[in-house]
Structure formats: structure tokens, C-alpha cells
Design an enzyme around this catalytic site. Structure first.
Site, PDB file in Angstrom:
ATOM      1  N   GLU A  26      30.539 -31.949   7.172  1.00 54.57           N
ATOM      2  CA  GLU A  26      30.860 -33.252   6.579  1.00 54.57           C
ATOM      3  C   GLU A  26      30.158 -33.409   5.237  1.00 54.57           C
ATOM      4  OE1 GLU A  26      30.336 -36.676   9.161  1.00 54.57           O
ATOM      5  OE2 GLU A  26      30.800 -38.061   7.521  1.00 54.57           O
ATOM      6  N   GLU A 170      37.075 -41.984  14.449  1.00 49.90           N
ATOM      7  CA  GLU A 170      36.338 -43.060  15.128  1.00 49.90           C
ATOM      8  C   GLU A 170      36.721 -44.454  14.630  1.00 49.90           C
ATOM      9  OE1 GLU A 170      32.163 -42.198  15.161  1.00 49.90           O
ATOM     10  OE2 GLU A 170      32.439 -40.263  16.110  1.00 49.90           O
ATOM     11  N   TYR A 235      27.800 -37.621  21.431  1.00 58.99           N
ATOM     12  CA  TYR A 235      26.408 -37.227  21.182  1.00 58.99           C
ATOM     13  C   TYR A 235      25.607 -37.852  22.303  1.00 58.99           C
ATOM     14  CZ  TYR A 235      28.061 -36.302  16.401  1.00 58.99           C
ATOM     15  OH  TYR A 235      28.751 -35.833  15.299  1.00 58.99           O
ATOM     16  N   GLU A 284      33.898 -33.463  17.691  1.00 57.66           N
ATOM     17  CA  GLU A 284      32.499 -33.641  17.269  1.00 57.66           C
ATOM     18  C   GLU A 284      31.663 -33.694  18.535  1.00 57.66           C
ATOM     19  OE1 GLU A 284      32.899 -36.655  13.476  1.00 57.66           O
ATOM     20  OE2 GLU A 284      31.033 -36.711  14.617  1.00 57.66           O
TER      21      GLU A 284
END
Ligand code: AHR
Length: 499
Positions: A26, A170, A235, A284
Site C-alpha cells: 500500500e 472496507e 487483523y 488483507e
């Protein structure tokens, strides 16, 4: 007391896509600028790419790399970053200036050097369906229309041939620029996907999603007929505002139900009879969330010391220990087990921040997670086969970072074979911080056994500049006839090559 592990090579659970070991990069901190893209650096090539980083990426055979974001993309306009005149961007996601000197053409050139598939995430925040489909015209049309002609004028006569595209990033989150409601999202994705498929029907499209029924049902009912993938992110050790890494034991607690998002999305796809046609792109994932205080918040930081300088804390290599390696192996094992529906997973990110490679002015550091990808890509097979254990799986109760405890298995095992050569390879992970555990594997025929072990001198071992506390060792056990018994020391990742 050994755990008896049985394997049935004749029962193939699934054929794992190489893209299960994918990556993400990114426009954030030192991933692009000051990372892979450093024109004029002594270690950079004629295109400005760091050759030491390229070499490390090629060694783990990066199969696909998602770009340019992430939150960055939701106010990014690709046309500012192609052609001879680049318009610098004030990146409203991360609140820094982006020179736009690394754009689509540089990215595709990087992917070609790496031998990996490009995977472009489009701006569904401030962008439009037309801007997304224009991007596809630029990359994939031969010469029709102004955008393909612009690519040719920029020196790229032939189409870039970008096969994988994601609509948005997102957009369900309040932190995302251009956040959408579930109802808005289904309609926007439908119109964007329709235009993109009109440009290139062979393009494979995904859209931002999560393990949420309302969001996904709306998305899939409105746009499911155009989608090939559905994207999810996760995450576990959340540290966006405070850099307080979970301990080894707390990281093991995060392995509890590590595949819950996949199970939930699989159920939603099945309910809509889309399972089998739409695959999951876990595009991700990382044990550790990135540290970037005062930007994912309603009240933004004032003064770069409050929201830019703290990003340097991601560069603290001591954070990335055997906990990260063990968790990463458990996640990849889980995705292998779901390889019938998970067709892609992208470690976030590949370089710097929480990446598996850390770069500095004089070279690179291969963090503990890099060695997991090295073992899985280069030593494990591509066919997942049936494995079950006889006897009691040792378990451990560990503290959870958000309170309470979790009881998790100490061992995580995955058996594979190779579609292009004989033999088997088993990933054997011992999550236990202190105790070794033994496994016994019956052999139908005599076989040569080799043990590749990723370990450190402690559970908190890590690699950094000038110090290597984590490495892979190889031990030839030799020819075994009827069964093998292997002791797995504490906190480590093994690949057992059989045959
Ligand atoms: O912390 C980095 C961000 O995590 C990515 O830009 C975004 O996709 C996710 O929220």
C-alpha cells in the site's frame, strides 16, 4: 506420549491455489516510497526498484500482489499517476503528500519483474463506476478509446493484462473515506461491476465485504451475478492507536477459531447458492494491525508528531517474533483446509510496516514471517490431503489480550502432496510456549525423512539489522521403514518432507 497422526494421500481435500500465499502493498509509510521504489538508490535498478527486495520477493514466489490500498485507495485517482505529468496528491487517508511518481505503469512493471499477478483495488470511496472502468480500459483494452490510447502514448503498446480487480476497500467502515451503507454498496458495486465487465468480461472482480450478513446479503443480491470473488480482511492484535504488542501466549489465544470469518462467509455464499461460483479473497490479513494513531479516529491528530512520526513504531523488528511465525503458519494451514473456497490470501503488507520483509538503507531483514512463506511456498505441496489424529491432542489455556482465557490445541498439522512429484510434506506447528510435543506418523512404505525447522532461541526471538534470532535449519533424518516419531520442540514451525 506421542500423538498418532494418520494421513490418507488418496483423499484429496483440495487443490491449493498458489494465490493463497499472496501479498499486499500500500501507499503507506515506507512500503512504496522509501521501500520498494527508491530511484537513484545504490541498490535500485534502472526502474528505481530495490533489487535486494525484489530478490527476496522472488524467492518466496509472490504469486499476486494487491495494490495501491487499503484505505489509501478510497480517495485516489489513478489518472493523476500515469503519463509524463504527474499530479502530486494530498492523500486524505493517511494525511501525507504522495508524489504519484509510482502509478499504474510502474506497478505493472514491478509485477512483471516479480513474475506475479497484479491485483488492483479501485476507489469506491470518492471514485465512480466510470473511473473504475476507465482504469480497466487503460490497462486491458488493445487500443480502443482514449484511455487505451493514453497507455500506448505513455509507451506501453500492449495491454497490461490486469486480470484481478477489487471494487473498493472496507467501505463498510466509518474510518474509510467514502464509507457506504449496505444498501448503497450493493447498488454501487452492481453498476461498477457491470461497466467493468463490459470493458473486459475476462476480468475477475471482487468487492469489499466482511463476515456480516446484512452487508454481504445486500452485496450479493444486487451484484453477485457480476462477481467472481468476495473480499474479507482480518487483523487480530489490534494496535492502530497504541503500540502494545500482544505477548506470545496472547497471540496463541488469537488462533482460536482462526477461520471463523471464512466459515461465516462460506455459509452466506451457500445460502445464496453462490458457493462454488464466488470464491473468497482474504486479501488483507496479518496477526498485527498496523500502527497509525489519530487517523482512523473522528478527532484527527494535529501536528505530524501525533499522526505521522508514530508510524515509525511499525519498524520495530523486535515486535515480530516466533509468535508471528507460529500464528502465520496456523492461518496458512487453516486457509489450506478451506482451499476449495479460499482462492487467494494476501499478507498485509509484504514490505515494512508489519511486513515479512523489512528494508533499510543498507539492505533488508527477513522477519520471522518471511521464513514461514519460504517454507510453505518452497517445501509444502499444492494438494491438501486428509489428516486425522488418534489419541488426545495436547491443549493449553492461554490469556486473551482483551480479557479472559482461551483453550487451544497445542499442535496444528497440515498434510500435503505434490501434483508434480511423489512424496508428502506435513506442516507441523507446536504453539506451546514451553513444552515439546511428539507425533508418530505410520508409513505405508519406507521413506526418506527430512525435517525443516523454523525456530528461534526463545518464543520472543526475532530478526533485525545485524542480528538473526530466528532461522530455518534442515536435518536429514534418513530412511525410515514403518513409522516415524518426531519430537516438536516448543514454539516452532516444522515442515516434514516424506519421500
Ligand atoms: O492499517 C492499514 C489498513 O487496514 C488498510 O489500509 C485498510 O485496508 C485496513 O483497515
Amino acid at each position: 506420549m506421542s500423538l498418532n497422526v494418520h494421513i490418507n494421500p488418496d483423499r484429496v481435500i483440495g487443490q491449493r491455489s498458489p494465490m493463497l500465499y499472496g501479498h499486499f502493498i500500500e501507499h503507506f509509510h515506507r512500503q512504496i516510497y522509501g521501500g520498494i521504489y527508491q530511484p537513484g538508490h545504490p541498490l535500485s535498478d534502472e526502474d528505481g526498484f530495490r533489487t535486494d527486495i525484489i530478490e527476496a520477493m522472488r524467492h518466496i514466489k509472490v504469486p499476486i500482489m494487491r495494490w495501491p490500498g487499503g484505505c489509501f485507495v478510497s480517495s485516489y485517482h489513478w489518472k493523476d499517476a500515469v503519463g509524463p505529468e504527474r499530479q502530486p496528491l494530498f492523500d486524505k487517508a493517511w494525511r501525507v503528500e504522495d508524489p504519484n511518481t509510482f502509478g499504474t505503469d510502474e506497478y505493472v512493471r514491478l509485477c512483471r519483474k516479480l513474475g506475479c499477478e497484479p491485483y488492483i483495488c479501485t476507489n469506491a470511496g470518492t471514485g465512480t463506476a466510470e473511473e473504475m472502468s476507465d482504469w480497466l480500459e487503460y490497462c486491458n483494452l488493445e487500443n480502443e478509446g482514449r484511455w487505451a490510447k493514453w497507455r500506448i502514448a505513455n509507451g506501453y503498446e500492449h495491454p497490461h493484462g490486469v486480470k484481478y480487480w477489487s471494487i473498493g476497500n472496507e467501505n463498510y467502515g466509518h474510518w474509510e473515506i467514502g464509507a457506504k451503507s449496505a444498501a448503497e454498496w450493493g447498488l454501487l458495486v452492481r453498476e461498477a461491476a457491470k461497466m467493468m465487465k463490459h470493458v473486459d468480461p475476462t476480468a475477475e472482480l471482487s468487492a469489499a465485504a466482511l463476515a456480516d450478513p446484512a452487508w454481504n446479503m445486500n452485496l450479493l443480491q444486487h451484484a453477485g451475478q457480476y462477481l467472481d470473488w468476495i473480499s474479507i480482511h482480518e487483523y487480530w492484535d489490534m494496535m492502530p492507536e497504541v503500540q502494545n504488542p500482544a505477548t506470545y501466549e496472547q497471540c496463541m489465544a488469537f488462533t482460536d477459531r482462526i477461520d471463523h470469518s471464512v466459515r461465516e462467509v462460506r455459509g452466506m455464499l451457500a445460502a445464496l447458492r453462490l458457493e462454488g461460483r464466488i470464491k473468497i479473497a482474504f486479501d488483507e490479513w496479518n496477526l498485527r494491525s498496523w500502527h497509525h494513531p489519530n487517523v482512523h479516529t473522528i478527532k484527527q491528530g494535529v501536528g505530524k508528531d501525533s499522526y505521522v512520526t508514530p508510524r515509525d513504531k511499525n519498524d520495530d523488528n523486535s515486535v515480530y517474533t516466533m509468535a508471528d511465525a507460529v500464528f502465520t503458519a496456523c492461518f496458512l494451514n487453516a486457509m489450506n483446509r478451506h482451499c476449495d473456497i479460499v482462492g487467494m490470501a494476501n499478507f498485509a503488507p509484504i514490505l515494512n510496516t508489519r511486513g515479512c520483509i523489512y528494508s533499510h538503507d543498507g539492505g533488508i531483514v527477513l522477519r520471522s514471517t518471511y521464513h514461514v512463506f519460504d517454507l510453505y511456498v518452497n517445501q509444502l505441496g499444492d494438494q491438501v490431503i486428509d489428516l486425522w489424529q488418534q489419541g488426545v491432542m495436547p491443549a493449553m489455556t492461554v490469556p486473551h489480550k482483551w480479557g479472559g482465557e482461551r483453550t487451544v490445541d497445542c499442535l496444528d498439522l497440515l498434510a500435503t502432496t505434490f501434483s508434480d512429484n511423489p512424496g508428502m510434506a506435513i506442516a507441523a506447528v507446536n504453539k506451546d510456549a514451553e513444552h515439546a510435543h511428539a507425533i508418530a506418523i505410520p508409513l505405508d512404505n519406507p521413506a526418506r525423512i527430512t525435517l525443516l525447522t523454523l525456530n528461534g532461541d526463545s518464543k520472543d526471538a526475532y530478526n533485525t539489522v545485524g542480528y538473526e534470532g530466528v532461522q530455518v535449519t534442515e536435518r536429514a533424518i534418513g530412511l525410515c521403514s514403518s513409522a516415524i516419531e518426531i519430537e516438536l520442540p516448543a514454539h516452532l514451525v516444522n515442515v516434514i518432507r516424506i519421500g
